[in-house]
Motif scaffolding. Sequence first.
Motif, PDB file in Angstrom:
ATOM      1  N   LEU A 103       0.928  -1.286  -0.035  1.00 28.53           N
ATOM      2  CA  LEU A 103      -0.066   0.009   0.000  1.00 28.53           C
ATOM      3  C   LEU A 103       0.909   1.411  -0.043  1.00 28.53           C
ATOM      4  O   LEU A 103       0.454   2.180  -0.755  1.00 28.53           O
ATOM      5  N   GLU A 104       1.827   1.274   0.742  1.00 25.41           N
ATOM      6  CA  GLU A 104       2.902   2.226   0.721  1.00 25.41           C
ATOM      7  C   GLU A 104       3.781   2.445  -0.643  1.00 25.41           C
ATOM      8  O   GLU A 104       3.670   3.749  -0.979  1.00 25.41           O
ATOM      9  N   LEU A 105       4.148   1.356  -1.072  1.00 26.28           N
ATOM     10  CA  LEU A 105       4.702   1.324  -2.473  1.00 26.28           C
ATOM     11  C   LEU A 105       4.006   1.748  -3.448  1.00 26.28           C
ATOM     12  O   LEU A 105       4.603   2.627  -4.429  1.00 26.28           O
ATOM     13  N   GLU A 106       2.716   1.465  -3.634  1.00 26.07           N
ATOM     14  CA  GLU A 106       1.797   1.729  -4.532  1.00 26.07           C
ATOM     15  C   GLU A 106       0.752   2.922  -4.339  1.00 26.07           C
ATOM     16  O   GLU A 106      -0.247   2.901  -5.041  1.00 26.07           O
ATOM     17  N   LYS A 107       1.434   3.763  -3.477  1.00 29.04           N
ATOM     18  CA  LYS A 107       0.629   5.044  -3.268  1.00 29.04           C
ATOM     19  C   LYS A 107      -0.838   5.033  -3.051  1.00 29.04           C
ATOM     20  O   LYS A 107      -1.674   5.681  -3.365  1.00 29.04           O
ATOM     21  N   GLY A 108      -1.428   3.983  -2.051  1.00 24.89           N
ATOM     22  CA  GLY A 108      -2.759   3.897  -1.639  1.00 24.89           C
ATOM     23  C   GLY A 108      -3.421   3.328  -2.394  1.00 24.89           C
ATOM     24  O   GLY A 108      -4.765   3.563  -2.133  1.00 24.89           O
ATOM     25  N   ARG A 109      -3.318   2.614  -3.366  1.00 22.95           N
ATOM     26  CA  ARG A 109      -4.257   1.894  -4.243  1.00 22.95           C
ATOM     27  C   ARG A 109      -3.796   0.217  -4.041  1.00 22.95           C
ATOM     28  O   ARG A 109      -3.096  -0.173  -4.350  1.00 22.95           O
ATOM     29  N   PRO A 110      -4.659  -0.221  -3.234  1.00 20.92           N
ATOM     30  CA  PRO A 110      -4.485  -1.800  -2.893  1.00 20.92           C
ATOM     31  C   PRO A 110      -4.724  -2.545  -4.037  1.00 20.92           C
ATOM     32  O   PRO A 110      -5.159  -2.507  -5.053  1.00 20.92           O
ATOM     33  N   ARG A 111      -3.892  -3.797  -3.897  1.00 22.73           N
ATOM     34  CA  ARG A 111      -3.691  -4.723  -4.843  1.00 22.73           C
ATOM     35  C   ARG A 111      -4.882  -5.315  -5.370  1.00 22.73           C
ATOM     36  O   ARG A 111      -5.172  -5.552  -6.467  1.00 22.73           O
ATOM     37  N   ASN A 112      -5.687  -5.595  -4.249  1.00 21.07           N
ATOM     38  CA  ASN A 112      -6.999  -6.310  -4.948  1.00 21.07           C
ATOM     39  C   ASN A 112      -7.860  -6.199  -3.658  1.00 21.07           C
ATOM     40  O   ASN A 112      -7.491  -5.658  -2.789  1.00 21.07           O
TER      41      ASN A 112
END
Length: 312
Positions: A103-112
Amino acid sequence: MAADPLQAILDEITAEARDATERGKVADYIPELACIDPGQFAIAVARPGQPTLTAGDAGVPFSIQSVSKLFMLALALGRLGDRLWSRVGREPSGQAFDSMLLLELEKGRPRNPFINAGAIVTTDAVLEGATPREALGALLRFIRAAAGDEAIHINDRVAASETATGHRNVALAHYLRSHGNLRNPPEMTLGTYFHQCAVEMSCAQLADAGRFLVGGAGAPRLVSKARTRRINALMMTCGHYDGSGDYAFRVGLPGKSGVGGGILSVVPGVASVAVWSPGLNHYGNSRLGTEAMERLAARTGWSVFGPEGKGG
């Protein structure tokens, strides 16, 4: 009338589960789940248009926890359609269900939508233009319609227990909010989410509720065929968190687990299967439930990849 041969398979699997010495560990970080007897086991198979078959403790209610996420996802897709995917991804996480790392690495967009952060976003999306009471009412109506049972309810004690101890989920919600991916106040979304996870059902009720994902004659028509296919695909790739690949390898069916020890699996076009055993493996999925599903798939030939042959 001849006995259904599937009943004998369910009875065999239940007897094997009863004899198991390694049962996993209950989710003791949620106080209301810490006291659940790990010796319980249940399995149920619901085939549209046919009587539901059960074995073990299939009438005992339990907290479905993250299995609720697939019902809330169906509700969110019905309200938002593909707009939901701008806020949550469709890829396996490879991380624990409550991890903050990606979540931190991908700027607040959850994987699924099946990891906790993604499910919180999904719940937040259903809350747009609705109160928590309305959102939870819509969820219960959906589950009751799917199961054909008006007795399904939310266990308020479990919801209160999660509210008091769900600090990591609180952190996830505030992190989502900091990236603009939570539209409602975190306390409002989390309160709804904790109550959603506290839906209580028996194994037989859960199997019945999964029939809408089976398709075919007699199955409840609550979502479109295209949406059914997509929800099943997400269950296959993401439904068991960082154990999703292991479950697909061993069982070969779409499935969604919960830390209450329940698993709902779908045999497309054939049946919905629910298993329950409160002890969890290191992934946070039911240990005996996973083993039971592996045995059921092997003995029935049920798998989206074809029946099991010799070798491994």
